[in-house]
Design a protein around this motif. Structure first.
Motif, PDB file in Angstrom:
ATOM      1  N   ARG A 181      -7.296  -8.303   1.916  1.00  0.00           N
ATOM      2  CA  ARG A 181      -6.331  -9.282   2.446  1.00  0.00           C
ATOM      3  C   ARG A 181      -6.951 -10.664   2.612  1.00  0.00           C
ATOM      4  O   ARG A 181      -6.268 -11.674   2.491  1.00  0.00           O
ATOM      5  CB  ARG A 181      -5.787  -8.805   3.794  1.00  0.00           C
ATOM      6  CG  ARG A 181      -4.655  -7.819   3.684  1.00  0.00           C
ATOM      7  CD  ARG A 181      -3.967  -7.627   5.026  1.00  0.00           C
ATOM      8  NE  ARG A 181      -4.847  -7.036   6.012  1.00  0.00           N
ATOM      9  CZ  ARG A 181      -4.953  -5.735   6.274  1.00  0.00           C
ATOM     10  NH1 ARG A 181      -4.217  -4.888   5.608  1.00  0.00           N
ATOM     11  NH2 ARG A 181      -5.769  -5.287   7.200  1.00  0.00           N
ATOM     12  N   ILE A 185      -7.631   4.173  -4.068  1.00  0.00           N
ATOM     13  CA  ILE A 185      -8.866   3.415  -3.903  1.00  0.00           C
ATOM     14  C   ILE A 185     -10.023   4.396  -4.079  1.00  0.00           C
ATOM     15  O   ILE A 185     -10.082   5.419  -3.396  1.00  0.00           O
ATOM     16  CB  ILE A 185      -8.959   2.754  -2.518  1.00  0.00           C
ATOM     17  CG1 ILE A 185      -7.802   1.785  -2.318  1.00  0.00           C
ATOM     18  CG2 ILE A 185     -10.283   2.024  -2.356  1.00  0.00           C
ATOM     19  CD1 ILE A 185      -7.792   1.132  -0.959  1.00  0.00           C
ATOM     20  N   THR A 233     -14.105   6.079   0.607  1.00  0.00           N
ATOM     21  CA  THR A 233     -13.131   4.999   0.823  1.00  0.00           C
ATOM     22  C   THR A 233     -12.179   5.321   1.967  1.00  0.00           C
ATOM     23  O   THR A 233     -11.677   4.411   2.613  1.00  0.00           O
ATOM     24  CB  THR A 233     -12.344   4.659  -0.463  1.00  0.00           C
ATOM     25  OG1 THR A 233     -11.659   5.824  -0.929  1.00  0.00           O
ATOM     26  CG2 THR A 233     -13.262   4.118  -1.542  1.00  0.00           C
ATOM     27  N   TRP A 252       0.837  -1.190   0.000  1.00  0.00           N
ATOM     28  CA  TRP A 252       0.000   0.000   0.000  1.00  0.00           C
ATOM     29  C   TRP A 252       0.876   1.245   0.000  1.00  0.00           C
ATOM     30  O   TRP A 252       1.841   1.321   0.753  1.00  0.00           O
ATOM     31  CB  TRP A 252      -0.878   0.018   1.244  1.00  0.00           C
ATOM     32  CG  TRP A 252      -1.821  -1.132   1.302  1.00  0.00           C
ATOM     33  CD1 TRP A 252      -1.543  -2.385   1.766  1.00  0.00           C
ATOM     34  CD2 TRP A 252      -3.166  -1.153   0.870  1.00  0.00           C
ATOM     35  NE1 TRP A 252      -2.644  -3.180   1.656  1.00  0.00           N
ATOM     36  CE2 TRP A 252      -3.662  -2.450   1.107  1.00  0.00           C
ATOM     37  CE3 TRP A 252      -4.020  -0.206   0.311  1.00  0.00           C
ATOM     38  CZ2 TRP A 252      -4.971  -2.823   0.802  1.00  0.00           C
ATOM     39  CZ3 TRP A 252      -5.316  -0.576   0.021  1.00  0.00           C
ATOM     40  CH2 TRP A 252      -5.776  -1.859   0.264  1.00  0.00           C
ATOM     41  N   THR A 298      -7.391   8.435  -1.852  1.00  0.00           N
ATOM     42  CA  THR A 298      -8.700   7.869  -1.548  1.00  0.00           C
ATOM     43  C   THR A 298      -9.780   8.905  -1.838  1.00  0.00           C
ATOM     44  O   THR A 298      -9.501  10.106  -1.909  1.00  0.00           O
ATOM     45  CB  THR A 298      -8.819   7.463  -0.064  1.00  0.00           C
ATOM     46  OG1 THR A 298      -8.620   8.624   0.746  1.00  0.00           O
ATOM     47  CG2 THR A 298      -7.816   6.398   0.307  1.00  0.00           C
ATOM     48  N   LEU A 348     -11.525   2.642   4.874  1.00  0.00           N
ATOM     49  CA  LEU A 348     -10.234   2.055   4.502  1.00  0.00           C
ATOM     50  C   LEU A 348      -9.848   0.820   5.322  1.00  0.00           C
ATOM     51  O   LEU A 348      -9.446  -0.192   4.735  1.00  0.00           O
ATOM     52  CB  LEU A 348      -9.132   3.111   4.556  1.00  0.00           C
ATOM     53  CG  LEU A 348      -7.798   2.710   3.943  1.00  0.00           C
ATOM     54  CD1 LEU A 348      -7.965   2.274   2.492  1.00  0.00           C
ATOM     55  CD2 LEU A 348      -6.827   3.863   4.030  1.00  0.00           C
ATOM     56  N   ARG A 384      -9.280  -2.690   3.305  1.00  0.00           N
ATOM     57  CA  ARG A 384      -7.978  -3.371   3.344  1.00  0.00           C
ATOM     58  C   ARG A 384      -8.117  -4.793   3.896  1.00  0.00           C
ATOM     59  O   ARG A 384      -7.537  -5.734   3.360  1.00  0.00           O
ATOM     60  CB  ARG A 384      -6.983  -2.580   4.182  1.00  0.00           C
ATOM     61  CG  ARG A 384      -6.571  -1.280   3.526  1.00  0.00           C
ATOM     62  CD  ARG A 384      -5.715  -0.471   4.431  1.00  0.00           C
ATOM     63  NE  ARG A 384      -4.321  -0.799   4.159  1.00  0.00           N
ATOM     64  CZ  ARG A 384      -3.314  -0.069   4.563  1.00  0.00           C
ATOM     65  NH1 ARG A 384      -3.526   1.003   5.290  1.00  0.00           N
ATOM     66  NH2 ARG A 384      -2.089  -0.412   4.271  1.00  0.00           N
ATOM     67  N   HIS A 385      -8.892  -4.934   4.964  1.00  0.00           N
ATOM     68  CA  HIS A 385      -9.097  -6.259   5.555  1.00  0.00           C
ATOM     69  C   HIS A 385      -9.767  -7.199   4.552  1.00  0.00           C
ATOM     70  O   HIS A 385      -9.347  -8.352   4.390  1.00  0.00           O
ATOM     71  CB  HIS A 385      -9.930  -6.147   6.823  1.00  0.00           C
ATOM     72  CG  HIS A 385     -10.300  -7.473   7.406  1.00  0.00           C
ATOM     73  ND1 HIS A 385      -9.382  -8.282   8.044  1.00  0.00           N
ATOM     74  CD2 HIS A 385     -11.476  -8.144   7.413  1.00  0.00           C
ATOM     75  CE1 HIS A 385      -9.985  -9.399   8.423  1.00  0.00           C
ATOM     76  NE2 HIS A 385     -11.259  -9.331   8.055  1.00  0.00           N
TER      77      HIS A 385
END
Length: 104
Positions: free
Chosen positions: A25, A69, A13, A3, A9, A17, A21-22
């Protein structure tokens, strides 16, 4: 995936965020989220794709460097313009690869 430290952003977003991101992943990206990454080849500057495509093994294997994003395609295209303008204003060129710093 890495990142950008100075990640671009949208307002929507930015607030979401940590969740975005989670979900990326854990290979459960949200619909309607667009990722801007450094280009997968040296001839281009940036790539743009919907986050939902990140579940494809080929894209995960590429391990893209995420620099922006957005919450819509139009917002993502505007963000690309903003990124290229910022890079040019700061560096006097369009070398986006040296403009961004990354973290895992």
């Amino acid at each position: 995936m890495r990142w950008a430290v100075n990640l671009y952003t949208t307002e929507k977003t930015k607030r979401a965020l940590p969740r975005i991101r989670h979900k990326l992943r854990t290979s459960r990206p949200e619909l309607g989220i667009w990722l801007i990454t450094l280009a997968s080849n040296e001839q281009n500057l940036l790539d743009l794709f919907q986050a939902i495509y990140y579940i494809q093994p080929m894209l995960q294997k590429m391990n893209p460097d995420i620099v922006g994003i957005a919450d819509s395609e139009d917002a993502a295209k505007e963000m690309i313009l903003k990124i290229t303008e910022d890079v040019y204003k700061k560096q006097g060129n369009f070398d986006v690869r040296t403009y961004f710093e990354f973290q895992e």
